[in-house]
Design an enzyme around this catalytic site. Structure first.
Site, PDB file in Angstrom:
ATOM      1  N   GLY A 216      59.078   9.869  15.007  1.00  0.00           N
ATOM      2  CA  GLY A 216      58.587  10.364  13.744  1.00  0.00           C
ATOM      3  C   GLY A 216      57.557  11.228  13.914  1.00  0.00           C
ATOM      4  O   GLY A 216      56.376  11.040  13.281  1.00  0.00           O
TER       5      GLY A 216
ATOM      6  N   GLY B 171      55.445  13.381  11.178  1.00  0.00           N
ATOM      7  CA  GLY B 171      54.899  12.614  10.005  1.00  0.00           C
ATOM      8  C   GLY B 171      53.428  12.868  10.044  1.00  0.00           C
ATOM      9  O   GLY B 171      52.702  13.349  11.125  1.00  0.00           O
ATOM     10  N   GLN B 172      52.697  12.178   9.315  1.00  0.00           N
ATOM     11  CA  GLN B 172      51.308  12.262   9.007  1.00  0.00           C
ATOM     12  C   GLN B 172      50.682  11.729  10.284  1.00  0.00           C
ATOM     13  O   GLN B 172      49.579  12.306  10.628  1.00  0.00           O
ATOM     14  CB  GLN B 172      50.482  11.298   7.918  1.00  0.00           C
ATOM     15  CG  GLN B 172      49.325  11.371   7.537  1.00  0.00           C
ATOM     16  CD  GLN B 172      48.701  10.569   6.674  1.00  0.00           C
ATOM     17  OE1 GLN B 172      49.506   9.297   6.153  1.00  0.00           O
ATOM     18  NE2 GLN B 172      47.607  10.576   6.343  1.00  0.00           N
TER      19      GLN B 172
ATOM     20  N   ASP C 297      61.815  13.737  15.661  1.00  0.00           N
ATOM     21  CA  ASP C 297      62.144  13.467  14.510  1.00  0.00           C
ATOM     22  C   ASP C 297      63.164  13.746  13.768  1.00  0.00           C
ATOM     23  O   ASP C 297      64.142  14.486  14.515  1.00  0.00           O
ATOM     24  CB  ASP C 297      60.865  14.311  13.604  1.00  0.00           C
ATOM     25  CG  ASP C 297      60.536  13.527  12.176  1.00  0.00           C
ATOM     26  OD1 ASP C 297      59.220  13.287  12.323  1.00  0.00           O
ATOM     27  OD2 ASP C 297      61.208  13.820  11.452  1.00  0.00           O
TER      28      ASP C 297
ATOM     29  N   TYR D 253      58.489  -2.250   1.203  1.00  0.00           N
ATOM     30  CA  TYR D 253      57.702  -1.828   2.264  1.00  0.00           C
ATOM     31  C   TYR D 253      57.203  -2.778   2.901  1.00  0.00           C
ATOM     32  O   TYR D 253      57.230  -3.242   4.165  1.00  0.00           O
ATOM     33  CB  TYR D 253      56.730  -0.702   2.025  1.00  0.00           C
ATOM     34  CG  TYR D 253      55.792  -0.200   3.150  1.00  0.00           C
ATOM     35  CD1 TYR D 253      56.485   0.476   4.097  1.00  0.00           C
ATOM     36  CD2 TYR D 253      54.341  -0.242   2.865  1.00  0.00           C
ATOM     37  CE1 TYR D 253      55.716   1.145   5.221  1.00  0.00           C
ATOM     38  CE2 TYR D 253      53.743   0.310   3.914  1.00  0.00           C
ATOM     39  CZ  TYR D 253      54.363   0.750   5.024  1.00  0.00           C
ATOM     40  OH  TYR D 253      53.285   1.297   5.973  1.00  0.00           O
TER      41      TYR D 253
ATOM     42  N   LYS E 140      57.543  -4.603   6.570  1.00  0.00           N
ATOM     43  CA  LYS E 140      56.481  -4.825   7.712  1.00  0.00           C
ATOM     44  C   LYS E 140      56.379  -6.210   7.967  1.00  0.00           C
ATOM     45  O   LYS E 140      56.142  -6.608   9.041  1.00  0.00           O
ATOM     46  CB  LYS E 140      55.287  -4.123   7.084  1.00  0.00           C
ATOM     47  CG  LYS E 140      55.372  -2.602   7.156  1.00  0.00           C
ATOM     48  CD  LYS E 140      55.770  -1.964   8.435  1.00  0.00           C
ATOM     49  CE  LYS E 140      55.932  -0.464   8.541  1.00  0.00           C
ATOM     50  NZ  LYS E 140      56.093   0.295   9.664  1.00  0.00           N
TER      51      LYS E 140
ATOM     52  N   ILE F  34      45.510   5.785   5.373  1.00  0.00           N
ATOM     53  CA  ILE F  34      45.330   6.531   6.480  1.00  0.00           C
ATOM     54  C   ILE F  34      44.808   7.909   5.766  1.00  0.00           C
ATOM     55  O   ILE F  34      45.628   8.491   5.223  1.00  0.00           O
ATOM     56  CB  ILE F  34      46.024   6.806   7.626  1.00  0.00           C
ATOM     57  CG1 ILE F  34      46.320   5.606   8.334  1.00  0.00           C
ATOM     58  CG2 ILE F  34      45.363   7.743   8.630  1.00  0.00           C
ATOM     59  CD1 ILE F  34      47.240   5.363   9.446  1.00  0.00           C
TER      60      ILE F  34
HETATM   61  N1  SER Z   1      49.471   3.867   3.422  1.00  0.00           N
HETATM   62  C1  SER Z   1      50.638   2.836   3.074  1.00  0.00           C
HETATM   63  C2  SER Z   1      51.291   3.122   1.886  1.00  0.00           C
HETATM   64  O1  SER Z   1      50.484   3.326   0.743  1.00  0.00           O
HETATM   65  C3  SER Z   1      50.086   1.580   3.440  1.00  0.00           C
HETATM   66  O2  SER Z   1      50.396   1.183   4.734  1.00  0.00           O
HETATM   67  O3  SER Z   1      52.182   3.061   1.755  1.00  0.00           O
END
Ligand code: SER
Length: 315
Positions: free
Chosen positions: A8, A11-12, A34, A142, A146, A172
């Site tokens: 990955g 990605g950011q 990636d 999501y 997790k 982040i």
């Molecule tokens: N930045 C993430 C999101 O908004 C949170 O882990 O999905």
């Protein structure tokens, strides 16, 4: 010599993590992979590969070929995009993790970093200074992936001795590479829009407070955790980690100090519901106690870094 694989890498987080890993280990030790390689951002000396974490055969080939000992598994669908693609989110977020955990169990890899998220918390979790151990009833795909992933990480550690380490990242904030479709992305879009248009239409309400962290702090936390003595870590699933918390209204007024004509309006969409289900602030005392974690970037510092960074990169 053993090498580090980042999955990955476009990605950011990937783009900036690779820069730091290359500084620490030397760029020739870093394998960046990636499913969509962004060739404009290649660092000299780093090996870039196209790789789908769901292709276990190719994954094992890469791990053997480059003698990989450490894996950073960053490939995932984030909260907002996951709601629009439930099956892919579950497959990528869970199967990808199983592939890596199993390869570690089979002794092909020694150490894993896998990011979790504040999305493991849900509407029934305490909202303020949310503890490490508390009710986890996430209401997003999501978050469910997790939360399950965290349980599996701990299970593989306890049953098979797999050294997998994890942080529950807050939102982040960074400018070097675009965010990946999360709910906290508003706190990045707002800076780009302030500079380009002088205004921003926010997709969550003005008073929703969410935990956030600046990219430099997030990467430092990750590397500190990965380089700490395993024996001294007391959380075997995923550590709460926090920087600061703020609302859209607060970040907007901070931007106004530099751009007095900046204006913000609010048009909440489905992401508002997601934001409402998450904590406002996080208790990260385990990280602070176990490996001396402390964040360095407050809202003022983040705002000036973001405005300066975006202006310079667009100049
Ligand atoms: N930045 C993430 C999101 O908004 C949170 O882990 O999905």
């Amino acid at each position: 010599m053993a090498k580090v694989l980042v999955i990955g890498s476009s990605g950011q987080i990937g783009v900036e993590l690779i820069e730091q890993l290359a500084k620490i280990h030397g760029s020739s030790k870093i394998i960046a992979s990636d499913i969509n390689l962004n060739l404009n951002r290649n660092l000299q000396g780093v090996t870039y590969l196209k790789l789908d974490v769901l292709d276990k055969i190719k994954l094992l080939e890469v791990i053997k070929k480059y003698n990989i000992s450490e894996v950073y598994l960053l490939a995932a669908l984030l909260s907002a995009v996951a709601e629009r693609n439930i099956q892919l989110a579950w497959d990528l977020n869970m199967k990808g993790l199983f592939h890596i955990l199993d390869l570690a169990k089979e002794k092909y890899i020694k150490k894993i970093f896998w990011p979790s998220s504040i999305a493991v918390f849900g509407p029934t979790s305490p909202k303020l200074i949310t503890p490490q151990t508390t009710i986890l009833e996430p209401s997003t795909v999501y978050g469910i992936s997790k939360m399950s992933g965290e349980r599996w990480c701990e299970y593989y550690f306890l049953k098979y001795g797999v050294d997998v380490r994890s942080l529950r990242y807050p939102g982040i904030i960074s400018y070097k590479s675009p965010p990946g479709g999360g709910t906290t992305d508003y706190a990045i879009e707002i800076f780009h829009s302030a500079i380009k248009k002088g205004r921003y239409e926010c997709f969550i309400d003005k008073d929703i407070e969410l935990p956030m962290i600046y990219m430099d702090d997030a990467i430092r936390a990750t590397l500190e955790l990965m380089n700490y003595e395993r024996k001294k870590l007391t959380v075997n699933s995923s550590y709460n980690i926090s920087g600061i918390s703020f609302t859209p209204k607060e970040i907007a007024s901070c931007i106004k100090r530099t751009y007095p004509n900046f204006s913000i309006s609010y048009k909440p969409d489905f992401r508002n519901e997601i934001a409402l289900s998450w904590p406002s602030s996080i208790d990260d005392s385990y990280a602070r106690k176990d490996w001396n974690w402390s964040h360095q970037f407050n809202l003022e510092k983040i705002t000036s870094q973001m405005l300066e960074g975006i202006s310079n990169s667009e100049a």
